[in-house]
Design an enzyme around this catalytic site. Structure first.
Site, PDB file in Angstrom:
ATOM      1  N   TRP A 101      21.405   3.445 -21.589  1.00 38.05           N
ATOM      2  CA  TRP A 101      21.645   3.810 -20.190  1.00 38.05           C
ATOM      3  C   TRP A 101      22.897   4.650 -20.020  1.00 38.05           C
ATOM      4  O   TRP A 101      22.881   5.663 -19.315  1.00 38.05           O
ATOM      5  CB  TRP A 101      21.688   2.565 -19.295  1.00 38.05           C
ATOM      6  N   ASP A 172      28.162   1.243 -14.164  1.00 39.02           N
ATOM      7  CA  ASP A 172      26.755   0.924 -13.946  1.00 39.02           C
ATOM      8  C   ASP A 172      26.591  -0.557 -14.263  1.00 39.02           C
ATOM      9  O   ASP A 172      26.668  -0.973 -15.418  1.00 39.02           O
ATOM     10  CB  ASP A 172      25.889   1.790 -14.868  1.00 39.02           C
ATOM     11  N   LYS A 196      16.836  -5.657 -11.034  1.00 35.56           N
ATOM     12  CA  LYS A 196      17.145  -6.565 -12.126  1.00 35.56           C
ATOM     13  C   LYS A 196      17.657  -7.890 -11.561  1.00 35.56           C
ATOM     14  O   LYS A 196      17.015  -8.901 -11.677  1.00 35.56           O
ATOM     15  CB  LYS A 196      18.205  -5.967 -13.062  1.00 35.56           C
TER      16      LYS A 196
HETATM   17  C1  PLP Z   1      17.307  -0.257 -15.209  1.00 32.70           C
HETATM   18  C2  PLP Z   1      18.614   0.398 -15.410  1.00 32.70           C
HETATM   19  C3  PLP Z   1      18.846   1.710 -14.969  1.00 32.70           C
HETATM   20  C4  PLP Z   1      17.787   2.541 -14.296  1.00 32.70           C
HETATM   21  O1  PLP Z   1      17.447   1.976 -13.086  1.00 32.70           O
HETATM   22  P1  PLP Z   1      16.401   2.661 -12.090  1.00 32.70           P
HETATM   23  O2  PLP Z   1      16.590   1.870 -10.860  1.00 32.70           O
HETATM   24  O3  PLP Z   1      15.046   2.522 -12.712  1.00 32.70           O
HETATM   25  O4  PLP Z   1      16.783   4.077 -11.929  1.00 32.70           O
HETATM   26  C5  PLP Z   1      20.106   2.241 -15.151  1.00 32.70           C
HETATM   27  N1  PLP Z   1      21.084   1.547 -15.747  1.00 32.70           N
HETATM   28  C6  PLP Z   1      20.887   0.280 -16.186  1.00 32.70           C
HETATM   29  C7  PLP Z   1      22.020  -0.448 -16.825  1.00 32.70           C
HETATM   30  C8  PLP Z   1      19.646  -0.329 -16.027  1.00 32.70           C
HETATM   31  O5  PLP Z   1      19.455  -1.580 -16.455  1.00 32.70           O
END
Ligand code: PLP
Length: 361
Positions: A101, A172, A196
């Site tokens: 990511w 993030d 998540k």
């Molecule tokens: C799932 C995830 C993303 C992408 O998320 P989307 O909502 O599908 O764009 C980005 N960073 C992390 C750490 C993730 O777990």
């Protein structure tokens, strides 16, 4: 019907109590005669829902008053572009790559300006979070971007104090926000896609320090300008109303449970049981991540013989354990054990793993 043990990385399991409440309120929210999905986003009912969601999130995370909370769309992936568009301000930005990511975030930022790599653990297979001394930091960078929990490899940064703080930190936190107390004041900006650990897909949380607003590149679409979104309280256009409502119910559920400190105690216990099952399997199961960085939310593991993967997945399903297959880039299995996964679900997996290991060992 009994609910299944859902170990999906996202969209992921939601608390049963939240789904029950949403179900009760679906046709007629608080006696107003309609569903949340059917109400005007500018009406007083939805305004109440949005304000409560923000207030509860502020309460849970102890968000200081000089931070804005935004409920945006486009997922965490859009933040990979929105962050540089808003914060680079003609300077360069530092990127730490610790997994799939953060690597994507780094790649996307290169489209908008000078994104510098400060360190990468890719050559080691993304199995740890590097120390500050290993990072080639630029004291004049607009910000430093990190991913504090890499969902695919299961690498989590626990030591907030060890994170560099000379420039604003952008994190993030998509897959571990609200899993434990975090010091928001250490960050310039935090973002997290909801699906998540927060709610259904469709809303992305952004928590941003006010002094970072107002420097967006002239090419920034109006809808992607944090300052304009903040000015319009996330209502520049129609927000994802139902997803925000659901996230709000999850925030209330967390407060009810005792907040993020109480969640942390449960999450520590769940992770302990699962890692113990892996480490105590005599090599039947393996997790390659450095002990200090083993994620409490995403636990990837491989079987000693990958030819057993299919049998593992099929038999797990027979025990009511689903969405356990690892990411295609890693193989093996991955158990995501977010806040909404009860201890009993983890125990069911651990029991199944022991039984499977005995029969196939
Ligand atoms: C799932 C995830 C993303 C992408 O998320 P989307 O909502 O599908 O764009 C980005 N960073 C992390 C750490 C993730 O777990």
């Amino acid at each position: 019907m009994e609910r299944i043990h859902n170990f999906s990385a996202g969209p992921a399991v939601l608390p049963r109590e939240v789904l029950e409440q949403a179900s009760d309120e679906l046709m007629n929210w608080h006696g107003c005669g309609m569903s949340v999905m059917e109400m005007s986003h500018r009406g007083k009912e939805f305004t109440t829902i949005l304000e409560a969601a923000e207030a509860d999130l502020r309460d849970l995370m102890k968000i200081p008053a000089n931070y804005k909370v935004l409920f945006l769309q486009g997922g965490a992936t859009l933040q990979f572009a929105q962050v540089p568009l808003n914060l680079m301000a003609g300077r360069s930005a530092d990127y730490l790559v610790t997994g799939d990511w953060s690597k994507k975030a780094y790649k996307e930022a290169q489209r908008y300006g000078d994104a510098r790599l400060v360190a990468s653990t890719e050559a080691e297979g993304f199995t740890r979070f590097p120390a500050q001394a290993e990072m080639d930091l630029d004291p004049d960078a607009a910000y430093l971007h990190v991913c504090t929990n890499e969902t695919i490899r299961g690498v989590e940064a626990f030591d907030e104090v060890a994170l560099p703080a000379s420039v604003p930190l952008v994190a993030d936190m998509s897959s571990h926000i609200l899993s434990r107390p975090m010091d928001v004041s250490r960050y310039g900006l935090i973002y997290a896609g909801a699906q998540k650990n927060v709610g259904p897909a469709g809303v992305c949380l952004v928590i941003v320090r006010e002094d970072l607003l107002g420097h967006a590149s002239v090419h920034t679409p109006t809808l992607l300008d944090y300052a304009i979104q903040a000015e319009h309280v996330s209502m520049l256009n129609t927000p994802p109303t139902f997803a925000i409502y659901m996230a709000g119910l999850v925030f209330k559920w967390l407060l009810d449970k005792g907040g993020v400190a109480a969640m942390e105690r449960i999450n520590v216990e769940k992770a302990r049981r699962l890692y113990d099952a892996i480490d105590g399997s005599g090599g039947f199961y393996r997790n390659p991540v450095a002990m200090a960085n083993r994620s409490r939310m995403n636990v990837p593991f491989t079987l000693h013989d990958p030819r057993l993967d299919e049998a593992f997945i099929a038999e797990a399903r027979g025990h009511g354990i689903v969405q356990i297959k690892g990411h295609k880039s890693v193989g093996g299995m991955r158990a995501s054990i977010y806040n909404a996964m009860p201890v009993e679900g983890v125990q069911a997996l651990v029991d199944f793993m022991a039984d499977f290991g005995q029969r196939h060992g």
